[in-house]
Scaffold this active site. Structure first.
Site, PDB file in Angstrom:
ATOM      1  N   SER A   1      -9.249  -5.996   5.818  1.00 32.63           N
ATOM      2  CA  SER A   1      -9.601  -6.347   4.442  1.00 32.63           C
ATOM      3  C   SER A   1     -11.103  -6.156   4.187  1.00 32.63           C
ATOM      4  O   SER A   1     -11.604  -5.043   4.307  1.00 32.63           O
ATOM      5  CB  SER A   1      -9.150  -7.782   4.155  1.00 32.63           C
ATOM      6  OG  SER A   1      -9.169  -8.062   2.772  1.00 32.63           O
TER       7      SER A   1
ATOM      8  N   ASP B   1       0.573  -3.808  -1.843  1.00 36.92           N
ATOM      9  CA  ASP B   1      -0.459  -4.813  -1.606  1.00 36.92           C
ATOM     10  C   ASP B   1      -0.919  -5.393  -2.946  1.00 36.92           C
ATOM     11  O   ASP B   1      -1.500  -4.673  -3.763  1.00 36.92           O
ATOM     12  CB  ASP B   1      -1.642  -4.165  -0.870  1.00 36.92           C
ATOM     13  CG  ASP B   1      -2.723  -5.154  -0.450  1.00 36.92           C
ATOM     14  OD1 ASP B   1      -2.824  -6.236  -1.065  1.00 36.92           O
ATOM     15  OD2 ASP B   1      -3.478  -4.834   0.484  1.00 36.92           O
TER      16      ASP B   1
ATOM     17  N   HIS C   1      -0.513  -7.566   1.751  1.00 38.65           N
ATOM     18  CA  HIS C   1      -1.897  -7.556   2.221  1.00 38.65           C
ATOM     19  C   HIS C   1      -1.957  -8.203   3.601  1.00 38.65           C
ATOM     20  O   HIS C   1      -1.751  -9.415   3.753  1.00 38.65           O
ATOM     21  CB  HIS C   1      -2.804  -8.309   1.249  1.00 38.65           C
ATOM     22  CG  HIS C   1      -4.264  -8.115   1.541  1.00 38.65           C
ATOM     23  ND1 HIS C   1      -4.897  -6.912   1.318  1.00 38.65           N
ATOM     24  CD2 HIS C   1      -5.208  -8.941   2.057  1.00 38.65           C
ATOM     25  CE1 HIS C   1      -6.175  -7.016   1.655  1.00 38.65           C
ATOM     26  NE2 HIS C   1      -6.386  -8.237   2.127  1.00 38.65           N
TER      27      HIS C   1
END
Length: 452
Positions: A203, A344, A373
């Site tokens: 991320s 996502d 995600h």
């Protein structure tokens, strides 16, 4: 029953792979030359060594959407699996900040050869080495080969103020600031001078890793990288994140509150810097209750999310434009595997979705239809799930750690003013300081979506 089976089959898709028109020719170790040829292409190596990227990912039937995959990653109980323990080293940076490096591997370092690869991890927004998605990779990566693992070492670079790392300067971290990972890699490469260093970013940490690789080019201290769930185009994905009531309320406000909670843990530390912009901004942050992510970034991150210059930025939007990593993909000069999920909810806009994405010959970009995600949960048993993403990441780590030759052209290090610095730069460096200790890597930080 037939309808349910049809739904399950529809949920299973082979990842879409994207390469540059002419993938790079990869130098490989001599012991593998008879098998792969002297200079196979990146695409040929991936085809032969990473079979999971060519097989279908089937989400667990009860985690059929990106939202469900994301929620399960954030709130699932993973405390009894993928247990990893670390030994923490604290580094003091030139500007007075502190980095927390959590090392894991065999208790006796002499058990492994000097050229054993080291996995270097960058976590998500307010996460750390305790995160379940980090441990899902490191547990098998650091398991001995005789027990079915890769037998590697690993280190998680915890951002300033995260995962119990003290905040010792009036500066935060951000998705675009690379000086801290650059400093950490100086220490790691000096500690293991003969070892390949393999970056893995999740991320926000994925975007930092992409920016580092692009900035360093062929002088990267990392031999290769792997990025999962990178946010890429910050402005576009932030706009999407706050485009509906549900996304604003569930995602943006949860992420914003996690940052507020993180900052409140360091109120006493900030009192030592009464005149700093960070401390002055904290007066507003302390009164926030579940702010939007953009509100926090416009109040705090744009001011102190990195060194000056380029900080402070006129607005959070200006910071987002500067921090984005999607336009930097052509500058990568070491093998990089990027994996995102098409569903996502935090990153709906991907560079390869435009149809004309410019990819470096060193990049392979994989898009799964499902996974959310940092989820990618497939069915393990009737009512349990496991992370599918572990398989392609370990295959990639084995390829770039054991097969690909070391072609780094790293800058030399020197001692100056009590710090270890890199030739040509005086503004970054490190000195090892007291503290650290043993860290048990289980869930230890609260907050919905805390590490995402």
């Amino acid at each position: 029953m037939g309808a349910l089976l049809s739904l399950f089959v529809a949920m299973a898709h082979t990842p879409r792979l994207h390469f540059a028109q002419s993938p790079a020719a990869i130098r490989i170790r001599k012991e593998h030359s008879s098998t792969h040829g002297e200079t196979p292409t990146l695409s040929a190596l991936v085809a032969s060594q990473c079979p999971s990227l060519f097989t279908r990912f089937r989400p667990a039937w009860w985690l059929s959407s990106g939202h469900l995959q994301t929620f399960y990653s954030a709130i699932g109980d993973f405390s009894n699996i993928d247990k990893v323990e670390y030994d923490r080293t604290l580094l003091r940076t030139v500007d007075g900040g502190t980095l927390g490096l959590d090392f894991t591997g065999p208790a006796d370092p002499s058990e492994l050869p000097a050229d054993t690869p080291v996995v270097v991890v960058l976590h998500g927004l307010t996460g750390g080495s305790h995160e379940s998605y980090v441990r899902a990779i490191l547990a098998p990566a650091c398991t001995p080969v005789v027990q079915g693992g890769l037998g590697y070492r690993a280190v998680v670079v915890n951002f300033r103020g995260c995962a119990g790392v003290p905040l010792t300067s009036p500066r935060l971290y951000s998705g675009g600031t690379t000086d801290d990972i650059r400093t950490a890699l100086m220490y790691i490469s000096a500690t293991y001078p003969g070892a390949p260093l393999l970056g893995v970013g999740f991320s926000l940490g994925a975007n930092v890793l992409v920016r580092y690789l692009a900035e360093e080019g062929d002088q990267s201290r990392l031999n290769a990288g792997c990025v999962l769930g990178s946010p890429w185009n910050f402005p576009a994905n932030i706009d999407a994140l706050e485009s509906t009531f549900f996304r604003r309320t569930v995602y943006s406000r949860s992420l914003g509150q996690n940052l507020v909670t993180l900052m409140k843990r360091h109120l006493n530390s900030l009192s030592k810097f009464p005149d700093a912009p960070m401390t002055q901004a904290m007066a507003a942050v302390a009164t926030m209750n579940r702010p939007l992510l953009t509100t926090f970034d416009d109040t705090m991150t744009r001011l102190c999310g990195g060194p000056s210059p380029p900080f402070p930025f006129p607005s959070g939007r200006d910071y987002y434009v500067w921090a984005s990593g999607h336009d930097l993909l052509p500058k990568i000069r070491v093998p990089l595997l990027a994996i995102n999920a098409a569903d996502d909810p935090l990153v709906p806009m991907l560079p390869v979705d435009t149809g004309n994405a410019a990819l470096s010959p060193w990049v392979v970009f994989s898009v799964t239809e499902g996974g959310g995600h940092l989820g990618w949960f497939e069915q393990a048993s009737r009512f349990s799930a496991k992370r599918w993403i572990t398989k392609p990441v370990l295959e990639w780590m084995k390829l770039v750690g054991n097969v690909v030759a070391d072609t780094r052209r790293m800058k030399s290090l020197r001692e100056a003013d009590g710090f270890t610095k890199e030739e040509g730069r005086d503004d970054i460096g490190y000195v090892k300081v007291e503290g650290g200790g043993h860290v048990v890597g289980v869930e230890g930080q609260d907050g919905l979506l805390a590490g995402l």
